[in-house]
Design a protein around this motif. Structure first.
Motif, PDB file in Angstrom:
ATOM      1  N   LEU A  72       0.821  -1.204   0.000  1.00  0.00           N
ATOM      2  CA  LEU A  72       0.000   0.000   0.000  1.00  0.00           C
ATOM      3  C   LEU A  72       0.860   1.260   0.000  1.00  0.00           C
ATOM      4  O   LEU A  72       0.482   2.282  -0.581  1.00  0.00           O
ATOM      5  CB  LEU A  72      -0.941   0.000   1.201  1.00  0.00           C
ATOM      6  CG  LEU A  72      -2.020  -1.082   1.226  1.00  0.00           C
ATOM      7  CD1 LEU A  72      -2.957  -0.873   2.404  1.00  0.00           C
ATOM      8  CD2 LEU A  72      -2.816  -1.110  -0.063  1.00  0.00           C
ATOM      9  N   SER A  73       2.007   1.210   0.658  1.00  0.00           N
ATOM     10  CA  SER A  73       2.886   2.379   0.666  1.00  0.00           C
ATOM     11  C   SER A  73       3.400   2.677  -0.743  1.00  0.00           C
ATOM     12  O   SER A  73       3.524   3.847  -1.133  1.00  0.00           O
ATOM     13  CB  SER A  73       4.053   2.164   1.629  1.00  0.00           C
ATOM     14  OG  SER A  73       4.964   1.193   1.139  1.00  0.00           O
ATOM     15  N   SER A  74       3.672   1.635  -1.512  1.00  0.00           N
ATOM     16  CA  SER A  74       4.122   1.846  -2.892  1.00  0.00           C
ATOM     17  C   SER A  74       3.006   2.407  -3.756  1.00  0.00           C
ATOM     18  O   SER A  74       3.231   3.274  -4.608  1.00  0.00           O
ATOM     19  CB  SER A  74       4.624   0.526  -3.492  1.00  0.00           C
ATOM     20  OG  SER A  74       5.852   0.163  -2.916  1.00  0.00           O
ATOM     21  N   TYR A  75       1.779   1.915  -3.548  1.00  0.00           N
ATOM     22  CA  TYR A  75       0.642   2.461  -4.290  1.00  0.00           C
ATOM     23  C   TYR A  75       0.481   3.943  -3.993  1.00  0.00           C
ATOM     24  O   TYR A  75       0.244   4.754  -4.899  1.00  0.00           O
ATOM     25  CB  TYR A  75      -0.647   1.729  -3.904  1.00  0.00           C
ATOM     26  CG  TYR A  75      -0.785   0.334  -4.462  1.00  0.00           C
ATOM     27  CD1 TYR A  75       0.127  -0.180  -5.380  1.00  0.00           C
ATOM     28  CD2 TYR A  75      -1.833  -0.482  -4.071  1.00  0.00           C
ATOM     29  CE1 TYR A  75      -0.007  -1.458  -5.886  1.00  0.00           C
ATOM     30  CE2 TYR A  75      -1.983  -1.770  -4.578  1.00  0.00           C
ATOM     31  CZ  TYR A  75      -1.066  -2.250  -5.483  1.00  0.00           C
ATOM     32  OH  TYR A  75      -1.203  -3.516  -5.984  1.00  0.00           O
ATOM     33  N   ALA A  76       0.584   4.306  -2.708  1.00  0.00           N
ATOM     34  CA  ALA A  76       0.431   5.713  -2.328  1.00  0.00           C
ATOM     35  C   ALA A  76       1.532   6.570  -2.951  1.00  0.00           C
ATOM     36  O   ALA A  76       1.283   7.692  -3.421  1.00  0.00           O
ATOM     37  CB  ALA A  76       0.446   5.847  -0.808  1.00  0.00           C
ATOM     38  N   MET A  77       2.749   6.045  -2.995  1.00  0.00           N
ATOM     39  CA  MET A  77       3.855   6.780  -3.605  1.00  0.00           C
ATOM     40  C   MET A  77       3.616   6.985  -5.099  1.00  0.00           C
ATOM     41  O   MET A  77       3.807   8.092  -5.625  1.00  0.00           O
ATOM     42  CB  MET A  77       5.171   6.037  -3.387  1.00  0.00           C
ATOM     43  CG  MET A  77       6.394   6.756  -3.946  1.00  0.00           C
ATOM     44  SD  MET A  77       7.915   5.793  -3.754  1.00  0.00           S
ATOM     45  CE  MET A  77       7.989   5.669  -1.969  1.00  0.00           C
ATOM     46  N   ALA A  78       3.166   5.921  -5.779  1.00  0.00           N
ATOM     47  CA  ALA A  78       2.888   6.034  -7.210  1.00  0.00           C
ATOM     48  C   ALA A  78       1.764   7.028  -7.460  1.00  0.00           C
ATOM     49  O   ALA A  78       1.811   7.829  -8.410  1.00  0.00           O
ATOM     50  CB  ALA A  78       2.520   4.662  -7.779  1.00  0.00           C
ATOM     51  N   GLY A  79       0.734   6.999  -6.611  1.00  0.00           N
ATOM     52  CA  GLY A  79      -0.361   7.948  -6.748  1.00  0.00           C
ATOM     53  C   GLY A  79       0.086   9.379  -6.528  1.00  0.00           C
ATOM     54  O   GLY A  79      -0.362  10.301  -7.227  1.00  0.00           O
ATOM     55  N   ALA A  80       0.975   9.585  -5.549  1.00  0.00           N
ATOM     56  CA  ALA A  80       1.494  10.926  -5.289  1.00  0.00           C
ATOM     57  C   ALA A  80       2.280  11.440  -6.492  1.00  0.00           C
ATOM     58  O   ALA A  80       2.162  12.619  -6.875  1.00  0.00           O
ATOM     59  CB  ALA A  80       2.374  10.904  -4.044  1.00  0.00           C
ATOM     60  N   LEU A  81       3.079  10.571  -7.100  1.00  0.00           N
ATOM     61  CA  LEU A  81       3.834  10.973  -8.289  1.00  0.00           C
ATOM     62  C   LEU A  81       2.898  11.322  -9.436  1.00  0.00           C
ATOM     63  O   LEU A  81       3.079  12.347 -10.114  1.00  0.00           O
ATOM     64  CB  LEU A  81       4.788   9.847  -8.703  1.00  0.00           C
ATOM     65  CG  LEU A  81       5.962   9.577  -7.763  1.00  0.00           C
ATOM     66  CD1 LEU A  81       6.704   8.311  -8.199  1.00  0.00           C
ATOM     67  CD2 LEU A  81       6.911  10.762  -7.747  1.00  0.00           C
ATOM     68  N   ALA A  82       1.873  10.484  -9.658  1.00  0.00           N
ATOM     69  CA  ALA A  82       0.935  10.718 -10.761  1.00  0.00           C
ATOM     70  C   ALA A  82       0.120  11.984 -10.525  1.00  0.00           C
ATOM     71  O   ALA A  82      -0.032  12.823 -11.419  1.00  0.00           O
ATOM     72  CB  ALA A  82       0.012   9.507 -10.923  1.00  0.00           C
ATOM     73  N   GLY A  83      -0.415  12.132  -9.307  1.00  0.00           N
ATOM     74  CA  GLY A  83      -1.223  13.311  -9.003  1.00  0.00           C
ATOM     75  C   GLY A  83      -0.413  14.595  -9.027  1.00  0.00           C
ATOM     76  O   GLY A  83      -0.868  15.622  -9.528  1.00  0.00           O
ATOM     77  N   GLY A  84       0.798  14.540  -8.487  1.00  0.00           N
ATOM     78  CA  GLY A  84       1.646  15.731  -8.477  1.00  0.00           C
ATOM     79  C   GLY A  84       2.067  16.157  -9.866  1.00  0.00           C
ATOM     80  O   GLY A  84       2.052  17.347 -10.202  1.00  0.00           O
ATOM     81  N   LEU A  85       2.427  15.180 -10.705  1.00  0.00           N
ATOM     82  CA  LEU A  85       2.826  15.486 -12.075  1.00  0.00           C
ATOM     83  C   LEU A  85       1.672  16.070 -12.859  1.00  0.00           C
ATOM     84  O   LEU A  85       1.810  17.098 -13.542  1.00  0.00           O
ATOM     85  CB  LEU A  85       3.341  14.219 -12.755  1.00  0.00           C
ATOM     86  CG  LEU A  85       3.749  14.351 -14.224  1.00  0.00           C
ATOM     87  CD1 LEU A  85       4.912  15.331 -14.367  1.00  0.00           C
ATOM     88  CD2 LEU A  85       4.133  12.989 -14.812  1.00  0.00           C
ATOM     89  N   ALA A  86       0.504  15.427 -12.755  1.00  0.00           N
ATOM     90  CA  ALA A  86      -0.663  15.923 -13.485  1.00  0.00           C
ATOM     91  C   ALA A  86      -1.093  17.289 -12.979  1.00  0.00           C
ATOM     92  O   ALA A  86      -1.506  18.156 -13.757  1.00  0.00           O
ATOM     93  CB  ALA A  86      -1.811  14.926 -13.348  1.00  0.00           C
ATOM     94  N   GLY A  87      -0.976  17.508 -11.660  1.00  0.00           N
ATOM     95  CA  GLY A  87      -1.339  18.807 -11.106  1.00  0.00           C
ATOM     96  C   GLY A  87      -0.450  19.912 -11.637  1.00  0.00           C
ATOM     97  O   GLY A  87      -0.911  20.999 -11.964  1.00  0.00           O
ATOM     98  N   GLY A  88       0.854  19.610 -11.746  1.00  0.00           N
ATOM     99  CA  GLY A  88       1.782  20.596 -12.293  1.00  0.00           C
ATOM    100  C   GLY A  88       1.483  20.923 -13.742  1.00  0.00           C
ATOM    101  O   GLY A  88       1.477  22.096 -14.139  1.00  0.00           O
TER     102      GLY A  88
END
Length: 256
Positions: A72-88
């Motif tokens: 689950l920690s890896s899923y959260a990390m991947a989600g943070a990367l995806a959300g942060g990149l898309a947000g930028g």
């Protein structure tokens, strides 16, 4: 579950729950490896013995909890990367059309996942092939972590497992991008991971017998139809065909 920046976390959780029938086949081998019983001498209390190994529920539960926490920690990390990149990217573009397009893409990915579970269309398998490039670099680390005889080692193994190429995970990452932020993306992927948790935890505890049941065509088909329904409902909403209603909580929409 609540909503996050216009994204209902309930459908994300349910997609994980229903789609985890796919995990039973794809990840069953990893679950089996990480859930292997420890030698009898590892337990200070009498337990039921099977061959040279013994197993007790507290030990099984600790194994399952440790490696799933890592996953689950890896899923959260991947989600943070995806959300942060898309947000930028979204802030740079500043276009509502970009959000609308992302909403369509996320729901189309859910449709693809539903068809994948139904074995009607294997398009997501192409994404999995692409992910194998990264997995080939990560997977050798599993051998260096073993033996899986402590919570720390099991957590680390689970964290690596979270990067296993999986079309289902990739389809939900498209939704994580809609959150528009790293924290939002992490929350989306955590909701998805929690949805997969009951099934994978049960497999870790019950083993091969449950995996056999979950791979029954009727079970996989029923889950695939429900996931397909979520995607189609989301596309209907994106097209403006569904007014605001209680069904909105079951749809994935673009961040507001």
């Amino acid at each position: 579950m609540n909503t996050l920046h216009g994204i209902g976390l309930l459908p994300v959780f349910l997609v994980g729950l229903l789609g985890s029938v796919h995990c039973a086949g794809m990840c069953g081998g990893i679950v089996a490896a990480l859930s292997v019983p420890l030698p009898a001498r590892a337990f200070p209390v009498p337990v039921r013995t099977v061959g040279a190994y013994s197993w007790e529920w507290p030990a099984a539960a600790s194994h399952v909890a440790a490696y799933n926490a890592g996953r689950l920690s890896s899923y959260a990390m991947a989600g943070a990367l995806a959300g942060g990149l898309a947000g930028g990217v979204g802030r740079l573009a500043g276009l509502p059309l970009l959000q609308a397009g992302a909403g369509w893409a996320a729901n189309l990915m859910l449709v693809a996942l539903g068809l994948y579970l139904l074995d009607a269309w294997r398009g997501l398998a192409w994404l999995e092939r692409g992910g194998r490039v990264l997995w080939r670099r990560i997977s050798p680390l599993l051998a260096k972590i073993g033996p899986f005889d402590s919570p720390g080692r099991l957590f680390a193994a689970g964290a690596l497992w979270g990067w296993l190429p999986c079309g289902m995970v990739y389809s939900v990452l498209a939704t994580a991008m809609l959150s528009g932020s790293a924290s939002g993306g992490a929350a989306v992927m955590l909701a998805f991971g929690l949805g997969t948790l009951p099934m994978l935890a049960a497999i870790g505890m019950a083993g091969v017998r449950l995996r056999t049941v979950l791979q029954l065509h009727a079970v996989r088909r029923a889950c695939g139809l429900l996931v397909l329904g979520f995607g189609l409902l989301g596309l209907w909403r994106a097209a403006g065909g569904m007014p605001a209603s209680v069904f909105d909580i079951l749809c994935i929409g673009a961040a507001q």
